[in-house]
Write an enzyme that holds these catalytic residues in place. Structure first.
Site, PDB file in Angstrom:
ATOM      1  N   VAL A 394      57.145  43.418  11.444  1.00  0.00           N
ATOM      2  CA  VAL A 394      56.294  42.849  10.403  1.00  0.00           C
ATOM      3  C   VAL A 394      54.823  43.161  10.650  1.00  0.00           C
ATOM      4  O   VAL A 394      54.085  43.531   9.725  1.00  0.00           O
ATOM      5  CB  VAL A 394      56.519  41.323  10.324  1.00  0.00           C
ATOM      6  CG1 VAL A 394      55.412  40.636   9.530  1.00  0.00           C
ATOM      7  CG2 VAL A 394      57.883  41.032   9.704  1.00  0.00           C
ATOM      8  N   ASP A 395      54.366  43.035  11.902  1.00  0.00           N
ATOM      9  CA  ASP A 395      52.949  43.217  12.198  1.00  0.00           C
ATOM     10  C   ASP A 395      52.505  44.650  11.921  1.00  0.00           C
ATOM     11  O   ASP A 395      51.478  44.882  11.275  1.00  0.00           O
ATOM     12  CB  ASP A 395      52.690  42.854  13.666  1.00  0.00           C
ATOM     13  CG  ASP A 395      51.316  42.224  13.871  1.00  0.00           C
ATOM     14  OD1 ASP A 395      50.616  41.982  12.873  1.00  0.00           O
ATOM     15  OD2 ASP A 395      50.958  41.962  15.031  1.00  0.00           O
ATOM     16  N   ASP A 396      53.251  45.625  12.418  1.00  0.00           N
ATOM     17  CA  ASP A 396      52.881  47.020  12.168  1.00  0.00           C
ATOM     18  C   ASP A 396      52.982  47.367  10.694  1.00  0.00           C
ATOM     19  O   ASP A 396      52.113  48.063  10.156  1.00  0.00           O
ATOM     20  CB  ASP A 396      53.782  47.946  12.986  1.00  0.00           C
ATOM     21  CG  ASP A 396      53.337  48.030  14.426  1.00  0.00           C
ATOM     22  OD1 ASP A 396      52.397  48.777  14.714  1.00  0.00           O
ATOM     23  OD2 ASP A 396      53.920  47.321  15.272  1.00  0.00           O
ATOM     24  N   MET A 399      50.013  45.915   8.902  1.00  0.00           N
ATOM     25  CA  MET A 399      48.769  46.606   9.251  1.00  0.00           C
ATOM     26  C   MET A 399      48.723  47.998   8.640  1.00  0.00           C
ATOM     27  O   MET A 399      47.664  48.452   8.182  1.00  0.00           O
ATOM     28  CB  MET A 399      48.641  46.674  10.773  1.00  0.00           C
ATOM     29  CG  MET A 399      47.237  46.981  11.271  1.00  0.00           C
ATOM     30  SD  MET A 399      46.062  45.665  10.874  1.00  0.00           S
ATOM     31  CE  MET A 399      44.896  46.561   9.839  1.00  0.00           C
ATOM     32  N   ARG A 467      48.277  37.802   8.861  1.00  0.00           N
ATOM     33  CA  ARG A 467      48.115  39.231   8.581  1.00  0.00           C
ATOM     34  C   ARG A 467      48.879  39.629   7.322  1.00  0.00           C
ATOM     35  O   ARG A 467      48.401  40.457   6.528  1.00  0.00           O
ATOM     36  CB  ARG A 467      48.585  40.059   9.770  1.00  0.00           C
ATOM     37  CG  ARG A 467      48.568  41.566   9.492  1.00  0.00           C
ATOM     38  CD  ARG A 467      48.525  42.379  10.758  1.00  0.00           C
ATOM     39  NE  ARG A 467      47.171  42.499  11.257  1.00  0.00           N
ATOM     40  CZ  ARG A 467      46.829  42.404  12.535  1.00  0.00           C
ATOM     41  NH1 ARG A 467      47.747  42.149  13.433  1.00  0.00           N
ATOM     42  NH2 ARG A 467      45.580  42.555  12.912  1.00  0.00           N
TER      43      ARG A 467
END
Length: 649
Positions: A394-396, A399, A467
């Site tokens: 999810v984070d990558d 981003m 994020r």
């Protein structure tokens, strides 16, 4: 919970006179230009950025243990080079820590001591004597964690009977069963599957050295201590562990061969489209152990490729070798593109276009483990490394989508649509987002005896949720969207009493609070609401007297230490971006923070940062991203620059 008085006492910046020089627009523009120039030079010809990713000494120690298992003599030179780096990482207290300057870690210290003995270091040397005394004062081998004990058992230093049971039969459990392998976090899954093969074979290698001097016979391992309450999940799992070990003594194991074949098949399947199993150091090492025990020769393609991928994490310098836990090109590239864009480069800038094209080429196209708990959503997303298609995160993904929203690159549309669809499908029932799976929160699994690596689950966390909100705002979502309402409700529920938010993937409350405030601001939340103001005030309350911000990894163990630590470029930038997201561009707190960044910028245009500000597993493993010191301050300068230009226009 009120902000501790000792923190409030440190807020000396409140009394700094207005006569202190502050950042002018010219200062900011000059610093921004130099930082842009430095970062642009770091771009690789293929279009990506990748800084070194630094972990603690367990990487070098465990690599030595693996090479020992594969043959000391043929790996002697590499073992010696790794040992030279290990010595550099020894702390003043005599042991080895999970982060520089931290308290001694018993597991890391035992492995380092053992690795140095294997490399030929005499136990009478002062550094070895000091390490031994420290280890014994901490309780000796029995106090190490489960994974360490398994490595020691394989090399003849510990009894397999004292290691927690990790039977390969666990791989046979159906996905509807509460405790199936997909109920544990993605990284634990990749670590445990090959470990279960090791446990099934229980090899014992005899070495010319041992570490029995580190044993304290009467010392009881923490995982062997039963709860005083008779009925508890911990006691239930300890009883199950005893039962499994009793069954292990039986010559008849009807499912063992099937279980080993299933675990082997799962492991080999997950080698595909990956930079090694899970593309991270621990499962990569475990898979090599497992291949050896399964009978694969060292010239077999699987074995050769696994070793080649592990060797790709080596960095050789000054006759020493250090290891990276993994590689971070997607993450670094997305953040570099976003920081450069925020700081003023146009959406058609060739460097940004090149970076965006490379990111598009790394989109995940195949189904992964996430599909087990989320079968209805189509494939999409991005990974952290070059190749790890079973594990987009999810984070990558968020981003990357943020960075792509800033670049004029029409061919991105299909990939962006798939990425957003995948991310929305990964939202948990609690309204938040986790890293690799959805609703991976079966708390009782944390009581399993081998779960002492503190990373058995992958629950929703505020920093990732913040994020995702920031990303969705870039594609037209607002506070009126249903997923956003659920996410904001989750963030309100997870806020600490003092106004801060926990940071799962960065150190720590400064990171979490920044991510949440940035997301809320971008998505259109009313930043004058009391809960937002409390968060901004908490950030101000932990500013250091020098004007910067810092927080030690110690805050994961001691919440009273939240927001306390030496000022660092990355954490100062996070705090400043948090305050600016909350609408604060003009207070003395913000001005003094930018003054600190300006004063600490090097002549080359970057910043120095030795402190670890990244998080792998809280309380267990931390990271130093070598580019964090650079692109986050640049990002903060960009936010301020835009505001100042708009004001002076």
């Amino acid at each position: 919970m009120a902000v501790p008085q000792e923190i409030l006492n440190r807020t000396a910046y409140l009394s700094i006179p207005e006569s202190v020089p502050q950042a002018s627009l010219a200062d900011v523009l000059d610093a921004t230009e130099r930082a842009q120039h430095w970062l642009l030079k770091e771009q690789v010809d293929e279009g990506y950025w990748m800084g070194e990713l630094e972990g603690d000494s367990i990487l070098e120690s465990e690599y030595i243990l693996l090479l020992t298992f594969l043959g000391i003599e043929k790996n002697k030179k590499k073992i010696e080079a790794l040992a030279r780096y290990l010595i550099k990482k020894q702390e003043k207290h005599g042991g080895w820590s999970t982060y520089p300057g931290g308290p001694p870690d018993i597991s890391g210290s035992v492995k380092a001591y053992f690795a140095l003995k294997i490399a030929g270091y005499d136990p009478s040397l002062p550094l070895m004597v000091k390490a031994k005394e420290l280890i014994l004062s901490l309780g000796g081998i029995n106090r190490t964690n489960s994974f360490t004990k398994i490595y020691l058992a394989m090399l003849g230093q510990y009894s397999w009977s004292k290691c927690p049971a990790i039977p390969p039969e666990g791989s046979l459990l159906p996905t509807w069963f509460y405790m199936n392998i997909y109920a544990m976090s993605a990284w634990s899954r990749t670590i445990v599957i090959p470990l279960s093969i090791l446990w099934a074979y229980k090899p014992v290698m005899r070495l010319p050295v041992d570490i029995q001097e580190l044993s304290i016979p009467k010392e009881v391992a923490p995982g062997d201590t039963w709860d005083k309450s008779i009925i508890s999940w911990k006691n239930a799992f300890l009883a199950l562990d005893l039962f499994l070990k009793l069954l292990e003594k039986s010559p008849i194991k009807p499912f063992r061969a099937w279980a080993i074949r299933t675990a082997e098949k799962w492991m080999i399947q997950h080698f595909r489209r990956s930079d090694g199993l899970g593309a991270i150091f621990p499962p990569m090492v475990n898979s090599i152990f497992a291949l050896k025990l399964l009978g694969y020769s060292e010239d077999h393609p699987y074995f050769l490729k696994a070793m080649w991928q592990l060797e790709g994490l080596e960095i050789e310098e000054n006759e020493a070798i250090r290891m990276q836990p993994c590689l971070s090109p997607v993450w670094d590239t997305a953040l570099a593109v976003t920081a450069l864009s925020e700081s003023g480069l146009s959406s058609s800038n060739p460097a940004l276009i090149k970076g965006a094209k490379w990111l598009i080429s790394k989109e995940v196209k195949e189904e992964g483990d996430w599909k087990i708990s989320n079968p209805k959503i189509p494939t999409g997303g991005w990974v952290f490394e070059f190749n790890n298609e079973f594990y987009p995160d999810v984070d990558d993904t968020a981003m990357v989508l943020i960075s792509l929203s800033r670049v004029d690159f029409p061919q991105k549309r299909a990939a962006v649509t798939r990425g957003i669809t995948w991310l929305l499908g990964m939202q948990g029932n609690d309204g938040g987002w986790a890293a690799f799976d959805r609703d991976n929160n079966h708390e009782i699994l944390t009581q399993v005896p081998f779960a002492d690596h503190n990373a058995m689950l992958d629950p929703s966390c505020p920093d990732l949720t913040g994020r995702v909100l920031e990303m969705l705002s870039a594609y037209g979502y607002t506070v009126n969207s249903t997923p956003i309402k659920k996410a904001i409700a989750y963030l309100k529920e997870s806020q600490e009493l003092d106004g801060s938010w926990y940071g799962r993937w960065g150190v720590n409350y400064i990171y979490g609070t920044w991510q949440v405030l940035k997301g809320l601001s971008c998505i259109g939340e009313n930043m004058r609401l009391p809960y937002v103001k409390r968060a901004a005030q908490w950030i101000r309350s932990v500013q250091n007297p020098d004007g910067g911000w810092g927080e030690s990894c110690e805050s994961y163990n001691k919440p009273a230490m939240k927001g306390i630590g030496a000022s660092t470029p990355s954490q100062t930038a996070w705090a400043l971006m948090a305050l600016m997201a909350a609408g604060d561009y003009e207070t003395l707190s913000v001005k003094d923070g930018f003054r600190w960044l300006l004063e600490n910028q090097t002549t080359e245009g970057t910043w120095d940062e030795e402190i670890f500000t990244g998080t792998g597993f809280p309380k267990v493993f931390y990271l130093r991203y070598h580019l964090y010191r650079h692109y986050f301050p640049l990002y903060a300068f960009g936010m301020l620059q835009r505001k100042k230009k708009a004001k002076e226009a």
